[in-house]
Write an enzyme that holds these catalytic residues in place. Structure first.
Site, PDB file in Angstrom:
ATOM      1  N   HIS A 175       0.809  -1.217   0.000  1.00  0.00           N
ATOM      2  CA  HIS A 175       0.000   0.000   0.000  1.00  0.00           C
ATOM      3  C   HIS A 175       0.844   1.269   0.000  1.00  0.00           C
ATOM      4  CE1 HIS A 175      -3.264  -2.774   1.088  1.00  0.00           C
ATOM      5  NE2 HIS A 175      -4.071  -1.843   0.613  1.00  0.00           N
ATOM      6  N   GLY A 176       2.099   1.159   0.390  1.00  0.00           N
ATOM      7  CA  GLY A 176       2.944   2.353   0.374  1.00  0.00           C
ATOM      8  C   GLY A 176       4.215   2.135   1.170  1.00  0.00           C
TER       9      GLY A 176
END
Length: 323
Positions: A175-176
């Site tokens: 997700h990051g």
């Protein structure tokens, strides 16, 4: 074969924010695609529903969440903190599930059938069930390509827990590249490991309170997902539980609730499988022309509302683009 592979790679409905579509799930459709006007009409309706989720629910709720999370934590009341995290919990669901619905609808319009990506996750009775219902295509991808190759659950218990933590750390990283995302992933890895160790059986004995517990755990997780750093996340959670001496309810909370109570009510209702049950009850009887016309009018009304909203508003964040 090369043409089909190229078509699969560049198929735009699922590229940006749609469900993760594997080649083997659409390979036969690429070579033997069946197109019909009924399927095209279903695709239009699904696209309108997804667009309505995004524009009419996710956007106004996102505005509330952004307002709260932009407020210094020291100035937040307990009520504002809860309004903010509930708004974000609903926003992220309608934002991403709305884009998934649009991708599935566009696929239908081109003659393709995509698997569902969300199945009412907020009605879950355990964290494990929540992740079987949330972003289904991502969960199945990590299960098949990471968890099972590591040995899955068919290994010694400590190795299974290790596998879960690895999978969820990677899910957070997916997700990051931020420590808050990785912490969010590890948080779920620990929760699911605890459920595998027996917590899920205990949770099943406290029905229906298990729904409340799961929602609370999910919202705490979304705080880490939304916050820019650990300090803000910890302070925000403390504000939620009135641990900093904050006032319980202030003018900001009252204003946010009085202006946005309609999107909140509709979003909470749509997050439960009320309408599918009504549809199932309707489909048990012969569908009349009046019902078809009524359904058409509803979709036309929703589409008109979306157009009016987009014309009158400049706030249209693409929340899941960065994931």
């Amino acid at each position: 074969k090369l043409f089909n592979l190229s078509l699969y790679i560049t198929f735009f409905p699922q590229l940006v924010a749609g469900p993760i579509i594997r080649y083997n799930s659409v390979a036969e459709q690429l070579s033997k695609r069946v197109f019909s006007s009924i399927q095209f009409a279903e695709g239009i309706k699904r696209f309108i529903l997804g667009l309505s989720k995004k524009v009419l629910l996710a956007n106004p709720l996102g505005y509330v969440a952004d307002t709260v999370f932009a407020t210094p934590v020291m100035d937040l009341s307990t009520g504002s903190a809860w309004i903010g995290i509930i708004a974000y919990t609903l926003q992220i669901y309608y934002d991403f599930s709305g884009y998934s619905d649009m991708a599935i609808g566009l696929g239908k319009m081109f003659g393709f059938e995509f698997a569902e990506n969300f199945n009412y996750p907020y009605i879950s009775k355990s964290v494990s069930e929540f992740w079987r219902r949330w972003h289904i295509s991502l969960g199945s991808w990590f299960r098949d390509y990471v968890y099972i190759p590591l040995g899955g659950s068919k290994v010694a218990p400590w190795k299974m827990y290790r596998n879960l933590l690895i999978v969820w750390a990677l899910t957070g990283f997916w997700h990051g590249a931020s420590w808050t995302f990785i912490a969010w992933g590890i948080y779920y890895g620990i929760l699911i490991a605890l459920e595998k160790a027996g917590l899920e059986k205990i949770m099943s004995r406290i029905y229906p309170l298990n729904h409340v517990v799961v929602l609370l755990l999910v919202m705490i997780g979304w705080v880490f997902f939304r916050a820019d750093n650990f300090g803000y996340a910890a302070d925000f959670i403390l504000a939620m539980f009135h641990s900093r001496g904050n006032v319980i309810f202030d003018s900001q909370a009252l204003a946010l609730l009085s202006i946005n109570w309609i999107p909140f009510v509709i979003a909470i209702m749509v997050a439960a499988p009320i309408f599918p049950k009504l549809q199932k009850w309707q489909f048990s009887k012969p569908i009349t022309n009046v019902q078809n016309v009524f359904a058409l009018l509803i979709h036309c009304f929703l589409f008109a509302e979306v157009i009016l909203y987009l014309i009158n508003s400049t706030y249209n964040p693409f929340l899941y683009f960065r994931f």
